[in-house]
Motif scaffolding. Sequence first.
Motif, short mmCIF file in Angstrom:
data_model
loop_
_atom_site.label_atom_id
_atom_site.label_comp_id
_atom_site.label_asym_id
_atom_site.label_seq_id
_atom_site.Cartn_x
_atom_site.Cartn_y
_atom_site.Cartn_z
N VAL A 45 85.99 29.42 -9.43
CA VAL A 45 84.73 29.43 -10.20
C VAL A 45 83.52 29.16 -9.32
N PRO A 46 83.53 28.11 -8.48
CA PRO A 46 82.34 27.89 -7.64
C PRO A 46 82.23 28.86 -6.47
N TYR A 47 83.38 29.33 -5.95
CA TYR A 47 83.35 30.01 -4.66
C TYR A 47 83.70 31.50 -4.69
N LEU A 48 84.00 32.05 -5.85
CA LEU A 48 84.29 33.48 -5.89
C LEU A 48 83.07 34.27 -5.45
N GLY A 49 81.89 33.82 -5.87
CA GLY A 49 80.65 34.48 -5.44
C GLY A 49 80.48 34.43 -3.93
N VAL A 50 80.84 33.29 -3.33
CA VAL A 50 80.74 33.14 -1.88
C VAL A 50 81.72 34.10 -1.19
N PHE A 51 82.93 34.18 -1.71
CA PHE A 51 83.95 35.09 -1.17
C PHE A 51 83.47 36.55 -1.24
N LEU A 52 82.95 36.93 -2.40
CA LEU A 52 82.47 38.30 -2.58
C LEU A 52 81.26 38.60 -1.71
N ASP A 53 80.38 37.63 -1.57
CA ASP A 53 79.23 37.79 -0.70
C ASP A 53 79.70 38.01 0.75
N GLY A 54 80.73 37.29 1.14
CA GLY A 54 81.29 37.46 2.47
C GLY A 54 81.92 38.82 2.68
N ARG A 55 82.39 39.43 1.58
CA ARG A 55 82.96 40.77 1.66
C ARG A 55 81.87 41.86 1.58
N GLY A 56 80.60 41.45 1.51
CA GLY A 56 79.51 42.41 1.52
C GLY A 56 79.04 42.87 0.16
N PHE A 57 79.42 42.17 -0.92
CA PHE A 57 78.99 42.56 -2.27
C PHE A 57 77.54 42.13 -2.49
N SER A 58 76.77 42.96 -3.20
CA SER A 58 75.41 42.59 -3.60
C SER A 58 75.50 41.70 -4.83
N SER A 59 74.38 41.06 -5.20
CA SER A 59 74.38 40.18 -6.38
C SER A 59 74.68 40.98 -7.65
N ALA A 60 74.18 42.23 -7.72
CA ALA A 60 74.46 43.07 -8.89
C ALA A 60 75.95 43.39 -8.96
N SER A 108 84.56 32.51 4.55
CA SER A 108 84.44 32.76 3.11
C SER A 108 85.73 33.29 2.52
N GLU A 109 86.73 33.59 3.35
CA GLU A 109 88.04 34.04 2.87
C GLU A 109 88.91 32.87 2.41
N ALA A 110 88.53 31.66 2.78
CA ALA A 110 89.35 30.48 2.49
C ALA A 110 89.71 30.32 1.01
N PRO A 111 88.77 30.56 0.06
CA PRO A 111 89.11 30.33 -1.35
C PRO A 111 90.31 31.15 -1.84
N VAL A 112 90.47 32.39 -1.37
CA VAL A 112 91.58 33.19 -1.88
C VAL A 112 92.91 32.72 -1.30
N VAL A 113 92.89 32.19 -0.08
CA VAL A 113 94.11 31.65 0.51
C VAL A 113 94.55 30.40 -0.25
N VAL A 114 93.60 29.51 -0.51
CA VAL A 114 93.92 28.29 -1.27
C VAL A 114 94.41 28.65 -2.67
N SER A 115 93.77 29.63 -3.29
CA SER A 115 94.16 30.05 -4.64
C SER A 115 95.59 30.56 -4.69
N ALA A 116 95.99 31.34 -3.70
CA ALA A 116 97.34 31.89 -3.67
C ALA A 116 98.38 30.77 -3.64
N VAL A 117 98.10 29.73 -2.87
CA VAL A 117 99.02 28.59 -2.78
C VAL A 117 99.08 27.84 -4.11
N VAL A 118 97.92 27.60 -4.71
CA VAL A 118 97.85 26.84 -5.96
C VAL A 118 98.53 27.59 -7.10
N LEU A 119 98.31 28.90 -7.19
CA LEU A 119 98.94 29.69 -8.25
C LEU A 119 100.46 29.70 -8.13
N SER A 120 100.96 29.73 -6.92
CA SER A 120 102.41 29.67 -6.72
C SER A 120 102.96 28.32 -7.17
N ALA A 121 102.24 27.24 -6.83
CA ALA A 121 102.66 25.90 -7.26
C ALA A 121 102.58 25.76 -8.77
#
Length: 395
Positions: free
Chosen positions: A30-45, A162-175
């Motif tokens: 929730v807090p960092y998906l925007g940061v992850f997407l921004d790091g992937r080159g997504f615009s705010s729109a 900015s890729e860190a959130p998806v790595v952490v998420s993958a571990v948490v979802l498995s747990a």
Amino acid sequence: MTSAVTGQRTNFVLLAITYFLYFGQLGVLVPYLGVFLDGRGFSSAEIGELFAIITIARILGPNLWASMADKSGKGLNVLRFGCLLTACTFCLVFFFDGFWGITVPFALMMMFWTAVLPQLEVLTMNTVNSNATKYSQIRLWGSIGFICLTIVAGQSIDVFSSEAPVVVSAVVLSALFLSTLTLKEPKVERPNAQELGSIWREAKSPVFFAFIVSALLLQVSFGTYYGFFALYMLDLGYSGQQTGWLVALGVAAEVVIFLLAGRLISIMGVKWVLVASLLLTAIRWLALAHYPDSVVIVVLSQVLHAFSFGLTHAASVHFIHHFFSKQFHSRGQALYVSLAFGVGGAIGNYSAGLMWQDGKGAYLSFMVSFAAACLSALVLLCISRQSMEQRASAC
């Protein structure tokens, strides 16, 4: 008797762990998906569009899963299956890039993710025999999980990328999936086939309609915060770790309010708990619109998260569980999630994405959020407390 009590306490602990992981995952994305997407080159729109698309999955998904749970009586199996498919589809983000390459895996994940919370809420309410105080004591561990993993993810962004959130998420979802394998379903009297029917005969009540409209507007108001708060803080000069601590502060306030939620609901009633929380939410967005450069104001606005999410959620779950008959408990929670978080969240995310304009529209976005929160409170003020309490106790 001692064995039964021990077993019940064990299940309480296991439910607390599951809440810890479920909301811990939200604390990462929730807090960092925007940061992850921004790091992937997504615009705010594009970020707003992606948030809106994946949120739409919350409109259809919950009702499909809840209908299966209510009719089969196997809500725990639905919960486990949802967690498994969520983890599997989420991991697709590691193999694709681009707008649709990221959006499709997230949308699929959200479709299965919607199976989790309504079933977890029903399972917990049945386990605690609908006791609001015991529910809050278990649910607060979700807030603790949110805090811990928000801080971990924020620091990971600073240390790694900015890729860190998806790595952490993958571990948490498995747990999370593994934790659901330890849960036990309490024995609940099942309705017979004749009692099963359409939820709409109870949902068409004006009281429920007003409640849902109010909840939907609240989620519209959250669109700016969920989509852009972390980017907002980074633009203002905060580090990823500092942003994590700010988000964690808001959820820490939830922990305190969850300890008091049951008592507040019994004293004030659902209506006034919700109205007070919604007005405080409006003040929160107003403060972020006018005084974003003040550290004190930003900190105080985060403390108000206790009311804008924590208390509103506890009161809403309590209302839904008591409003609907037993055979509609899962579908009632799912209807709340799909309409409030699905429709309201999609509208809020999409509109915030259009207004944000890479930070130039921050003031306008938060003022729209302020207006939506005020309207949410106004809708509930049109209903008497007596009618809400009588309708909930009648079912």
